[in-house]
Design a protein around this motif. Sequence first.
Motif, short mmCIF file in Angstrom:
data_model
loop_
_atom_site.label_atom_id
_atom_site.label_comp_id
_atom_site.label_asym_id
_atom_site.label_seq_id
_atom_site.Cartn_x
_atom_site.Cartn_y
_atom_site.Cartn_z
N ALA A 75 0.82 -1.21 0.00
CA ALA A 75 0.00 0.00 0.00
C ALA A 75 0.86 1.26 0.00
N LEU A 76 1.94 1.26 0.79
CA LEU A 76 2.83 2.41 0.82
C LEU A 76 3.52 2.61 -0.53
N PHE A 77 3.92 1.51 -1.18
CA PHE A 77 4.55 1.61 -2.48
C PHE A 77 3.59 2.20 -3.51
N VAL A 78 2.35 1.73 -3.52
CA VAL A 78 1.35 2.27 -4.44
C VAL A 78 1.10 3.75 -4.17
N PHE A 79 1.06 4.12 -2.89
CA PHE A 79 0.84 5.53 -2.53
C PHE A 79 1.99 6.40 -3.02
N GLN A 163 0.93 0.66 -14.26
CA GLN A 163 2.12 -0.05 -14.72
C GLN A 163 3.23 -0.01 -13.67
N ALA A 164 3.36 1.12 -12.96
CA ALA A 164 4.44 1.28 -11.99
C ALA A 164 4.20 0.52 -10.71
N THR A 165 2.94 0.20 -10.40
CA THR A 165 2.63 -0.43 -9.12
C THR A 165 2.43 -1.93 -9.22
N PHE A 166 2.57 -2.50 -10.40
CA PHE A 166 2.42 -3.94 -10.57
C PHE A 166 3.81 -4.57 -10.67
N VAL A 237 11.18 -4.06 -8.04
CA VAL A 237 10.23 -4.64 -8.99
C VAL A 237 8.77 -4.41 -8.62
N GLY A 238 8.48 -4.00 -7.39
CA GLY A 238 7.11 -3.88 -6.95
C GLY A 238 6.78 -4.89 -5.86
N PRO A 239 5.61 -4.77 -5.26
CA PRO A 239 5.26 -5.64 -4.12
C PRO A 239 4.84 -7.04 -4.52
N ILE A 240 5.35 -8.03 -3.78
CA ILE A 240 4.90 -9.43 -3.90
C ILE A 240 4.65 -9.90 -2.47
N THR A 241 3.41 -9.86 -2.04
CA THR A 241 3.09 -9.99 -0.62
C THR A 241 3.35 -11.39 -0.07
N PHE A 242 2.89 -12.43 -0.75
CA PHE A 242 2.86 -13.77 -0.16
C PHE A 242 3.97 -14.70 -0.65
N LEU A 243 4.92 -14.19 -1.42
CA LEU A 243 6.03 -15.04 -1.85
C LEU A 243 6.83 -15.54 -0.66
N GLY A 244 7.08 -14.67 0.30
CA GLY A 244 7.86 -15.05 1.46
C GLY A 244 7.21 -16.15 2.28
N LEU A 245 5.88 -16.12 2.36
CA LEU A 245 5.17 -17.16 3.10
C LEU A 245 5.37 -18.52 2.44
N LEU A 246 5.34 -18.56 1.11
CA LEU A 246 5.60 -19.81 0.39
C LEU A 246 7.02 -20.30 0.64
N ALA A 247 7.99 -19.39 0.51
CA ALA A 247 9.40 -19.79 0.67
C ALA A 247 9.68 -20.26 2.09
N SER A 248 9.17 -19.54 3.06
CA SER A 248 9.42 -19.90 4.46
C SER A 248 8.76 -21.23 4.81
N SER A 249 7.52 -21.41 4.40
CA SER A 249 6.80 -22.65 4.71
C SER A 249 7.49 -23.85 4.07
N LEU A 250 7.95 -23.71 2.83
CA LEU A 250 8.64 -24.80 2.16
C LEU A 250 10.00 -25.07 2.82
#
Length: 314
Positions: A75-79, A163-166, A237-250
């Motif tokens: 949200a802060l990045f988009v703002f 384009q800038a926020t994706f 590159v922009g926000p990727i919220t749940f990538l870390g949850l996948l990496a940590s859980s695996l």
Amino acid sequence: MVERRLFFLIGLLVVACGLFLFWNLRSPMGFILSLRFTKIAALCVVGAAIGTATVLFQTIASNRMLTPGIVGFDALFVFIQTALVLTLGSVGFAALPSLAQFGMETAILVIAAVALFSVLLRNGAEDILRLVLTGVILGVLLRGLAGLAQRMLDPSEFSIVQQATFATFGAVDETQLAVAAVILGASLFGALKIARYLDVVALGRNVALPLGVDYDRVAFMALGLVALLVATSTALVGPITFLGLLASSLAHAVLPSWRHTQLLPAAAVIGATILVSGQFVFERLLGLQSTLTVVVEFVGGVLFLFLVLRRSKP
């Protein structure tokens, strides 16, 4: 056993990188390889940064269901992007020096993250609920302000904001990537330096203090690294919220270990492997563009809901 599994994960990443670089390679090979190498470097840097940051954040929070992205980084990045386009216009935004913009966005995200994460240090992990709620509320506020500002933009400026926020890996600046890689390397080194203390911090404040570990100091250092890693990858590159949850859980699932000297590299390698292999499938095999982040967010969101529902069962 653990070392073999870690080397196996590294081998998977090497194979994924090799497939991405050389699959269906045609002339002019040098030019194509340079483009692919830049993209694959960005994928590895971002995946490793987010994976490492998530393990650090979950250790301090004593909760494996959380990810630093959930407290409002996106949200802060988009703002920030919306405010820049609104104040400078499309021409002024396009004329911004890329490295200066990257540095400014990283600095703002780091300062905001440190200010928010410092709430956690007041009473230790007991304040994690207040931290998450504060982050969620601030995220809603910033999304609302960004939405209001976007209504004031003309269609061409709005498309620039979109384009800038994706999150995208197609047009990563090489200078920014080099800076991000240096920051990632330094942060990983710092995380491994405090890894043995994190093993004790993971047991909780009440256990760490009697064992002679300065809980507040280690937690502050870890959260500072989290802020730096997430802010750098988001600005790149922009926000990727749940990538870390996948990496940590695996990482926790693959490695039957509580040692952070093993968990941190594993999460970094898995995060990079997810992005590289996913981008290879969508770009090389399916011929699709800008789809990977949507899929990662969907799968990560489903995993988050699964963890929440499983934890809520009596």
